[in-house]
Design a protein around this motif. Structure first.
Motif, PDB file in Angstrom:
ATOM      1  N   GLY A   1     -12.797 -42.290 -19.371  1.00 19.37           N
ATOM      2  CA  GLY A   1     -12.193 -41.203 -20.139  1.00 19.37           C
ATOM      3  C   GLY A   1     -12.984 -40.797 -21.366  1.00 19.37           C
ATOM      4  N   LEU A   2     -14.139 -41.443 -21.594  1.00 14.68           N
ATOM      5  CA  LEU A   2     -14.937 -41.167 -22.786  1.00 14.68           C
ATOM      6  C   LEU A   2     -15.538 -39.758 -22.712  1.00 14.68           C
ATOM      7  CD1 LEU A   2     -15.767 -42.817 -25.325  1.00 14.68           C
ATOM      8  CD2 LEU A   2     -17.973 -43.181 -24.206  1.00 14.68           C
ATOM      9  N   ARG A   3     -15.405 -39.013 -23.814  1.00 12.87           N
ATOM     10  CA  ARG A   3     -15.917 -37.645 -23.867  1.00 12.87           C
ATOM     11  C   ARG A   3     -17.150 -37.494 -24.753  1.00 12.87           C
ATOM     12  NH1 ARG A   3     -12.920 -33.934 -21.404  1.00 12.87           N
ATOM     13  NH2 ARG A   3     -10.800 -34.461 -20.788  1.00 12.87           N
ATOM     14  N   SER A   4     -17.336 -38.395 -25.694  1.00 14.95           N
ATOM     15  CA  SER A   4     -18.489 -38.288 -26.589  1.00 14.95           C
ATOM     16  C   SER A   4     -19.033 -39.676 -26.887  1.00 14.95           C
ATOM     17  CB  SER A   4     -18.098 -37.586 -27.893  1.00 14.95           C
ATOM     18  OG  SER A   4     -19.207 -37.520 -28.776  1.00 14.95           O
TER      19      SER A   4
ATOM     20  N   ILE B   1     -35.027 -41.394 -16.433  1.00 12.52           N
ATOM     21  CA  ILE B   1     -33.666 -40.885 -16.612  1.00 12.52           C
ATOM     22  C   ILE B   1     -32.916 -41.124 -15.306  1.00 12.52           C
ATOM     23  CG2 ILE B   1     -32.259 -38.830 -17.003  1.00 12.52           C
ATOM     24  CD1 ILE B   1     -34.560 -37.647 -18.587  1.00 12.52           C
ATOM     25  N   PRO B   2     -31.812 -41.857 -15.316  1.00  8.13           N
ATOM     26  CA  PRO B   2     -31.093 -42.135 -14.059  1.00  8.13           C
ATOM     27  C   PRO B   2     -30.558 -40.857 -13.429  1.00  8.13           C
ATOM     28  CG  PRO B   2     -29.785 -42.804 -15.960  1.00  8.13           C
ATOM     29  CD  PRO B   2     -31.144 -42.439 -16.486  1.00  8.13           C
ATOM     30  N   ILE B   3     -30.687 -40.764 -12.118  1.00  7.71           N
ATOM     31  CA  ILE B   3     -30.235 -39.578 -11.406  1.00  7.71           C
ATOM     32  C   ILE B   3     -28.727 -39.399 -11.522  1.00  7.71           C
ATOM     33  CG2 ILE B   3     -29.943 -40.819  -9.235  1.00  7.71           C
ATOM     34  CD1 ILE B   3     -31.195 -37.179  -9.725  1.00  7.71           C
ATOM     35  N   SER B   4     -27.996 -40.493 -11.751  1.00  2.82           N
ATOM     36  CA  SER B   4     -26.536 -40.393 -11.867  1.00  2.82           C
ATOM     37  C   SER B   4     -26.117 -39.564 -13.078  1.00  2.82           C
ATOM     38  CB  SER B   4     -25.915 -41.795 -11.956  1.00  2.82           C
ATOM     39  OG  SER B   4     -26.274 -42.434 -13.172  1.00  2.82           O
ATOM     40  N   LEU B   5     -27.004 -39.479 -14.102  1.00  2.00           N
ATOM     41  CA  LEU B   5     -26.689 -38.682 -15.280  1.00  2.00           C
ATOM     42  C   LEU B   5     -26.522 -37.219 -14.908  1.00  2.00           C
ATOM     43  CD1 LEU B   5     -26.325 -38.588 -18.363  1.00  2.00           C
ATOM     44  CD2 LEU B   5     -28.802 -38.346 -18.576  1.00  2.00           C
ATOM     45  N   ALA B   6     -27.275 -36.770 -13.899  1.00  2.00           N
ATOM     46  CA  ALA B   6     -27.176 -35.378 -13.455  1.00  2.00           C
ATOM     47  C   ALA B   6     -25.845 -35.097 -12.773  1.00  2.00           C
ATOM     48  CB  ALA B   6     -28.321 -35.051 -12.497  1.00  2.00           C
ATOM     49  N   GLY B   7     -25.121 -36.150 -12.402  1.00  2.00           N
ATOM     50  CA  GLY B   7     -23.837 -35.965 -11.733  1.00  2.00           C
ATOM     51  C   GLY B   7     -22.686 -35.718 -12.687  1.00  2.00           C
ATOM     52  N   ILE B   8     -22.935 -35.794 -13.994  1.00  2.00           N
ATOM     53  CA  ILE B   8     -21.865 -35.527 -14.976  1.00  2.00           C
ATOM     54  C   ILE B   8     -21.844 -34.017 -15.220  1.00  2.00           C
ATOM     55  CG2 ILE B   8     -20.929 -36.084 -17.238  1.00  2.00           C
ATOM     56  CD1 ILE B   8     -22.574 -38.616 -17.253  1.00  2.00           C
ATOM     57  N   HIS B   9     -21.034 -33.308 -14.469  1.00  2.00           N
ATOM     58  CA  HIS B   9     -21.034 -31.843 -14.525  1.00  2.00           C
ATOM     59  C   HIS B   9     -20.381 -31.298 -15.791  1.00  2.00           C
ATOM     60  CE1 HIS B   9     -22.537 -31.930 -10.476  1.00  2.00           C
ATOM     61  NE2 HIS B   9     -21.491 -32.630 -10.057  1.00  2.00           N
ATOM     62  N   THR B  10     -19.650 -32.157 -16.520  1.00  2.00           N
ATOM     63  CA  THR B  10     -18.999 -31.701 -17.757  1.00  2.00           C
ATOM     64  C   THR B  10     -19.936 -31.777 -18.961  1.00  2.00           C
ATOM     65  OG1 THR B  10     -18.141 -33.940 -18.133  1.00  2.00           O
ATOM     66  CG2 THR B  10     -16.719 -32.392 -16.932  1.00  2.00           C
TER      67      THR B  10
ATOM     68  N   GLU C   1     -17.374 -39.628 -15.916  1.00  2.00           N
ATOM     69  CA  GLU C   1     -17.306 -38.312 -15.289  1.00  2.00           C
ATOM     70  C   GLU C   1     -16.886 -37.174 -16.210  1.00  2.00           C
ATOM     71  OE1 GLU C   1     -14.688 -39.017 -12.076  1.00  2.00           O
ATOM     72  OE2 GLU C   1     -16.164 -40.151 -10.886  1.00  2.00           O
ATOM     73  N   VAL C   2     -16.226 -37.482 -17.333  1.00  2.00           N
ATOM     74  CA  VAL C   2     -15.749 -36.413 -18.222  1.00  2.00           C
ATOM     75  C   VAL C   2     -16.542 -36.350 -19.520  1.00  2.00           C
ATOM     76  CG1 VAL C   2     -13.417 -36.461 -17.254  1.00  2.00           C
ATOM     77  CG2 VAL C   2     -13.971 -37.912 -19.229  1.00  2.00           C
ATOM     78  N   LEU C   3     -17.674 -37.039 -19.550  1.00  2.00           N
ATOM     79  CA  LEU C   3     -18.493 -37.058 -20.766  1.00  2.00           C
ATOM     80  C   LEU C   3     -19.002 -35.649 -21.068  1.00  2.00           C
ATOM     81  CD1 LEU C   3     -19.516 -39.231 -22.768  1.00  2.00           C
ATOM     82  CD2 LEU C   3     -21.658 -39.241 -21.479  1.00  2.00           C
ATOM     83  N   ASP C   4     -18.757 -35.206 -22.293  1.00  2.00           N
ATOM     84  CA  ASP C   4     -19.163 -33.866 -22.704  1.00  2.00           C
ATOM     85  C   ASP C   4     -20.383 -33.897 -23.631  1.00  2.00           C
ATOM     86  OD1 ASP C   4     -18.590 -30.888 -23.041  1.00  2.00           O
ATOM     87  OD2 ASP C   4     -18.532 -31.585 -25.123  1.00  2.00           O
ATOM     88  N   SER C   5     -20.545 -34.999 -24.381  1.00  2.00           N
ATOM     89  CA  SER C   5     -21.643 -35.090 -25.344  1.00  2.00           C
ATOM     90  C   SER C   5     -22.262 -36.480 -25.285  1.00  2.00           C
ATOM     91  CB  SER C   5     -21.126 -34.810 -26.764  1.00  2.00           C
ATOM     92  OG  SER C   5     -22.152 -34.988 -27.721  1.00  2.00           O
TER      93      SER C   5
END
Length: 235
Positions: free
Chosen positions: A61-64, A100-109, A84-88
């Motif tokens: 649930g972390l956003r920043s 840079i891990p490819i999974s970081l690109a999966g955070i669409h938010t 998944e909900v990280l905004d910043s």
């Protein structure tokens, strides 16, 4: 807003489900069941060292998350995409290395990202929103390359496969069309020419009639020309 101290300092876990942490000479305690309520972590400019704890990936649930201006080493956790909900995300001004891990690109938010001034290397994952961030947010990583930074050495030497394939397909289509036209013209000439000539060879009556027709046409043109010339002279 809920706040938590992750395991950068000394910590201990009790049997009752609580964890305690030593932070700046004080002991903090929290219930791990409330971790889903956490929305913001800002530990910037705190002189933190060591690796980024893998447990961050469990904070769905972390956003920043701001860990900038510390002395963190190691790599960006591979499972960071689980947030998944990280905004910043700000990991700038540390000593992080590797790719840079490819999974970081999966955070669409993700709306803000700063990885500048680390020791990251490799190619920025292509075809993702990571390429839409300003180049300044990747600056200071001498080993990084790819959009929005300059191209990687391998990309400069490697020709564009899309364009080359497109040009090859276009050339193949033109060549195939020309082949079909040539074949059609060849068959047309063979059947047309030999159809007429063959008929004349095998049919004597048709051959005589054809030449008689040519004589008649020639005589008609001759008469017309003579009449025209006579009228022209009289006028």
């Amino acid at each position: 807003m809920p706040f938590i101290i992750p395991s950068f300092g000394q910590s201990s876990v009790h049997e009752n489900g609580f964890s305690s942490f030593q932070w700046k000479g004080q002991e903090f305690e929290y219930n791990r069941g409330n971790i889903v309520l956490l929305k913001l972590i800002d530990f910037s400019s705190n002189g933190l060292t060591g690796n980024i704890p893998k447990s961050f990936s469990t904070m769905r649930g972390l956003r920043s998350l701001n860990l900038s201006r510390n002395s963190l080493t190691g790599y960006i956790i591979p499972d960071i995409g689980k947030m998944e909900v990280l905004d910043s995300l700000d990991l700038s001004h540390n000593q992080l290395s590797s790719k840079i891990p490819i999974s970081l690109a999966g955070i669409h938010t993700l709306g803000y990202l700063d990885l500048s001034n680390n020791s990251l290397s490799g190619k920025i994952p292509t075809g993702t929103q990571l390429q839409s961030f300003n180049a300044s947010y990747y600056a200071g990583n001498d080993g990084l390359c790819g959009d929005p930074l300059p191209k990687c050495p391998g990309d400069i030497l490697r020709p564009s496969t899309t364009n080359s394939k497109g040009n090859m397909n276009e050339k193949d289509d033109v060549f195939s069309f020309m082949q079909e036209v040539a074949i059609s013209m060849g068959f047309g000439f063979i059947f047309g020419f030999w159809g007429v000539i063959g008929t004349f060879i095998w049919k004597k009556s048709w051959r005589i009639a054809f030449f008689n027709l040519l004589d008649a046409v020639g005589d008609w043109f001759y008469v017309r020309i003579v009449v025209f010339v006579s009228k022209w002279r009289r006028d």
